[in-house]
Write a protein that holds these residues in place. Structure first.
Motif: not given
Length: 62
Positions: A41-62
């Motif tokens: 499942l892809i959380p909607r808010e995290r997906f859109h933040a990722w698209l906008n380059g707003e996330t700095s979560s490490p790869k594989g982080a849940a």
């Protein structure tokens, strides 16, 4: 009320990529996701933040 998550198929459609490629990105951690049993499942808010380059979560982080 909008769903809180996208399926991998939803994300593939939104990005205009093949379903298999979307699964590849999800498994590698490039697309933020959580695993619920056998489903991703892809959380909607995290997906859109990722698209906008707003996330700095490490790869594989849940």
């Amino acid at each position: 009320m909008e769903a809180l998550t996208y399926s991998v198929d939803d994300v593939a459609s939104l990005l205009g990529i093949a379903r298999g490629k979307a699964y590849e990105y999800v498994r590698s951690g490039d697309i933020p996701s959580i695993r619920m049993g056998k489903r991703y499942l892809i959380p909607r808010e995290r997906f859109h933040a990722w698209l906008n380059g707003e996330t700095s979560s490490p790869k594989g982080a849940a």
